[in-house]
Scaffold this active site. Structure first.
Site, PDB file in Angstrom:
ATOM      1  N   TYR A   1       7.960 -19.572   4.894  1.00 16.54           N
ATOM      2  CA  TYR A   1       7.881 -19.945   6.317  1.00 16.54           C
ATOM      3  C   TYR A   1       7.457 -21.406   6.499  1.00 16.54           C
ATOM      4  O   TYR A   1       6.839 -21.745   7.509  1.00 16.54           O
ATOM      5  CB  TYR A   1       6.858 -19.058   7.055  1.00 16.54           C
ATOM      6  CG  TYR A   1       7.006 -17.574   6.807  1.00 16.54           C
ATOM      7  CD1 TYR A   1       8.167 -16.904   7.180  1.00 16.54           C
ATOM      8  CD2 TYR A   1       5.984 -16.842   6.194  1.00 16.54           C
ATOM      9  CE1 TYR A   1       8.295 -15.538   6.950  1.00 16.54           C
ATOM     10  CE2 TYR A   1       6.124 -15.476   5.971  1.00 16.54           C
ATOM     11  CZ  TYR A   1       7.275 -14.834   6.356  1.00 16.54           C
ATOM     12  OH  TYR A   1       7.394 -13.492   6.131  1.00 16.54           O
TER      13      TYR A   1
ATOM     14  N   TYR B   1       7.433  -6.091  13.836  1.00 14.79           N
ATOM     15  CA  TYR B   1       7.709  -6.766  12.569  1.00 14.79           C
ATOM     16  C   TYR B   1       7.648  -5.719  11.470  1.00 14.79           C
ATOM     17  O   TYR B   1       6.633  -5.045  11.308  1.00 14.79           O
ATOM     18  CB  TYR B   1       6.685  -7.876  12.269  1.00 14.79           C
ATOM     19  CG  TYR B   1       6.928  -8.477  10.897  1.00 14.79           C
ATOM     20  CD1 TYR B   1       7.933  -9.426  10.708  1.00 14.79           C
ATOM     21  CD2 TYR B   1       6.207  -8.050   9.785  1.00 14.79           C
ATOM     22  CE1 TYR B   1       8.206  -9.936   9.444  1.00 14.79           C
ATOM     23  CE2 TYR B   1       6.470  -8.567   8.521  1.00 14.79           C
ATOM     24  CZ  TYR B   1       7.464  -9.509   8.361  1.00 14.79           C
ATOM     25  OH  TYR B   1       7.742 -10.007   7.112  1.00 14.79           O
TER      26      TYR B   1
ATOM     27  N   ASP C   1       4.975   2.554  10.571  1.00 15.75           N
ATOM     28  CA  ASP C   1       4.791   1.456   9.627  1.00 15.75           C
ATOM     29  C   ASP C   1       3.302   1.099   9.671  1.00 15.75           C
ATOM     30  O   ASP C   1       2.868   0.354  10.555  1.00 15.75           O
ATOM     31  CB  ASP C   1       5.670   0.280  10.049  1.00 15.75           C
ATOM     32  CG  ASP C   1       5.484  -0.936   9.153  1.00 15.75           C
ATOM     33  OD1 ASP C   1       4.555  -0.930   8.314  1.00 15.75           O
ATOM     34  OD2 ASP C   1       6.260  -1.905   9.311  1.00 15.75           O
TER      35      ASP C   1
ATOM     36  N   LYS D   1       0.262  -3.451   1.839  1.00 17.09           N
ATOM     37  CA  LYS D   1      -0.843  -4.418   1.920  1.00 17.09           C
ATOM     38  C   LYS D   1      -2.175  -3.944   1.315  1.00 17.09           C
ATOM     39  O   LYS D   1      -2.459  -4.255   0.163  1.00 17.09           O
ATOM     40  CB  LYS D   1      -1.014  -4.868   3.371  1.00 17.09           C
ATOM     41  CG  LYS D   1       0.206  -5.674   3.852  1.00 17.09           C
ATOM     42  CD  LYS D   1      -0.125  -6.639   4.960  1.00 17.09           C
ATOM     43  CE  LYS D   1       0.984  -7.655   5.190  1.00 17.09           C
ATOM     44  NZ  LYS D   1       2.075  -7.212   6.071  1.00 17.09           N
TER      45      LYS D   1
HETATM   46  C1  LIG Z   1       3.556  -7.319   6.016  1.00  9.24           C
HETATM   47  C2  LIG Z   1       4.281  -6.236   6.715  1.00  9.24           C
HETATM   48  C3  LIG Z   1       5.482  -5.700   6.223  1.00  9.24           C
HETATM   49  C4  LIG Z   1       6.176  -6.269   5.013  1.00  9.24           C
HETATM   50  O1  LIG Z   1       5.447  -6.132   3.838  1.00  9.24           O
HETATM   51  P1  LIG Z   1       5.788  -7.062   2.573  1.00  9.24           P
HETATM   52  O2  LIG Z   1       4.909  -6.527   1.495  1.00  9.24           O
HETATM   53  O3  LIG Z   1       5.465  -8.455   2.963  1.00  9.24           O
HETATM   54  O4  LIG Z   1       7.231  -6.874   2.269  1.00  9.24           O
HETATM   55  C5  LIG Z   1       6.048  -4.638   6.894  1.00  9.24           C
HETATM   56  N1  LIG Z   1       5.469  -4.120   7.995  1.00  9.24           N
HETATM   57  C6  LIG Z   1       4.321  -4.589   8.495  1.00  9.24           C
HETATM   58  C7  LIG Z   1       3.728  -3.955   9.709  1.00  9.24           C
HETATM   59  C8  LIG Z   1       3.696  -5.676   7.892  1.00  9.24           C
HETATM   60  O5  LIG Z   1       2.559  -6.172   8.412  1.00  9.24           O
END
Ligand SMILES: *Cc1c(COP(=O)(O)O)cnc(C)c1O
Length: 428
Positions: free
Chosen positions: A12, A140, A243, A272
């Site tokens: 980015y 996202y 998610d 994460k």
């Molecule tokens: C960071 C993130 C992703 C993507 O995860 P990566 O390990 O960077 O591919 C997907 N969904 C959410 C809500 C995120 O915060």
């Protein structure tokens, strides 16, 4: 001749104008150690994943011990204790009914897995026409192609790729805040219902970051919205995918955001914080209802996915240790303490909330954001914070902190005082 440009390409980043990146040589707790004896308090715990901070002895030792035993083995046709134990542990701690765990290597891939699972589920349940996703504006879900297509198509960062991406449906982002009374959530719910009424015949799943749309601007929403989304999905024969890549493991104040609403999604994605950030890994969990749609005499009905590094033993062992620390050291208590500090220092600061550059201040769990009126209001804040010993990395109009849970109350106040000083006392 040496090449005139740097070899290392940053994410980015406009490489032509971005200032030289600080060089990290180590870290301890919430602190990053830079060259020349500089130390910075990390307000964002490395994109929200280093929940135990840097150099945690238990995690480092777990990694070393597993490295001595088995660094990697394929999960195709083979199994091993770390993967099995982690699957059992995740089933135990996630909302009731999520009984099956599919591993992959990053949050984006975990979401790709979720979307493929939802589509294949619908095909094998006799609904091949349900092959699109319903996502929310401001969402996202990752940077891979499938994920870009379900990120906010306007405010998100992927508009360049519009012509390349498959088309899905979007409902408006919820606007009622976390503690909104029920009536105040009705408009959000009506908008979601309308999108489902219009498009449910071609929708496999509704995707959402429950309670906290993170990278889309730390947009917080009410548990009532999440609970109603569950009911609407059942009504319209649509799977519900959470998610929880960002919200999972305590970020919203409970272990999973789903718990605030007492809801079990059909599919849930974690990444994460899963390994405490020490290695990339992800888990896509599914209910038995979803899992059973893949059971058949036909080998072609197997779930057609299998990343090389899924269930990597190092990552699984780290995740088990991370969970043990989380439970044994009362992390939910630590998160509640951080929440108290964030509320007191930011939410209750009238001068900050009334500042002419500030649009809104929001706090949820160990997450806080000062939303500025324009991105320009934050120009220079990163250098300002560094002068005060803090690593902040705002995006767009959002100056936020998502600290490691080992951050002490004093360290938390050091972070909030820099965030506030940028608006209230910039010459300090
Ligand atoms: C960071 C993130 C992703 C993507 O995860 P990566 O390990 O960077 O591919 C997907 N969904 C959410 C809500 C995120 O915060």
């Amino acid at each position: 001749m040496p090449h005139p440009y740097p070899t290392l390409w940053h994410p980015y980043a406009q490489m032509q104008t971005q200032p030289k990146a600080p060089r990290v040589v180590g870290g301890r707790g919430a602190w990053l150690h830079l060259e020349d004896d500089e130390a910075l308090l990390d307000a964002t715990c490395s994109w929200w994943c280093m929940i135990h901070g840097y150099g945690h002895p238990r995690l480092v030792n777990a990694l070393k011990a597993q490295a001595d035993t088995l660094c990697h083995v394929m999960l195709g046709g083979l199994t091993h204790d770390p993967a099995q134990q982690l699957a059992d542990a995740l089933v135990r701690i996630t909302p009731e009914g999520l009984n099956h765990v599919f591993f992959s290597d990053s949050g984006s891939v975990g979401m790709e897995v979720a979307m493929k699972m939802a589509v294949q589920y619908q095909v094998q349940r006799g609904h091949p026409e349900k092959h699109r996703m319903l996502s929310l504006m401001r969402a996202y879900h990752g940077d891979t192609t499938g994920c870009m297509a379900v990120c906010d198509p306007e405010e998100g960062m992927h508009s360049l790729f519009a012509g390349f991406l498959p088309r899905h449906h979007f409902a408006p982002a919820p606007t009622a805040p976390f503690d909104a009374p029920r009536e105040a959530v009705e408009a959000d719910i009506a908008a979601l219902r309308q999108a489902l009424e219009r498009h449910h015949h071609e929708i496999a799943a509704l995707l959402m970051e429950p309670l906290l749309q993170a990278a889309g601007g730390l947009n917080m929403t009410s548990p009532h919205y999440v609970r109603t989304a569950r009911k609407l999905c059942d009504e319209f024969g649509v799977l519900l995918v959470f998610d929880e890549v960002a919200t999972g493991f305590g970020r919203t104040g409970k272990c999973f955001a789903a718990e605030h609403a007492d809801v079990t999604p059909d599919i849930m994605v974690l990444s994460k914080g899963l390994t405490g950030g020490y290695l990339g890994h992800a888990a896509t969990l599914a209910t038995s209802r979803v899992y059973e749609a893949f059971l058949s005499d036909d080998p072609g009905h197997a779930f057609m996915h299998g990343p090389t590094f899924m269930g990597n033993p190092l990552a699984c062992r780290l995740a088990l240790e991370s969970l043990a620390i989380f439970e044994e050291e009362d992390y939910l208590g630590k998160i509640a303490t951080l929440n108290d500090v964030l509320r007191h220092e930011l939410l209750e600061d009238t001068a900050l909330r009334q500042h002419s550059d500030v649009d809104d201040v929001r706090v949820l769990g160990a997450t806080a954001v000062i939303e500025a009126k324009a991105a320009e209001c934050l120009e220079g804040v990163q250098a300002f914070a560094r002068q005060h010993g803090v690593w902040l990395r705002p995006f767009g109009r959002w100056l936020y902190t998502m600290p490691a849970y080992v951050t002490t109350p004093d360290e938390m106040r050091q972070i909030t005082s820099v965030m506030k000083a940028w608006f209230l006392d910039p010459d300090q």
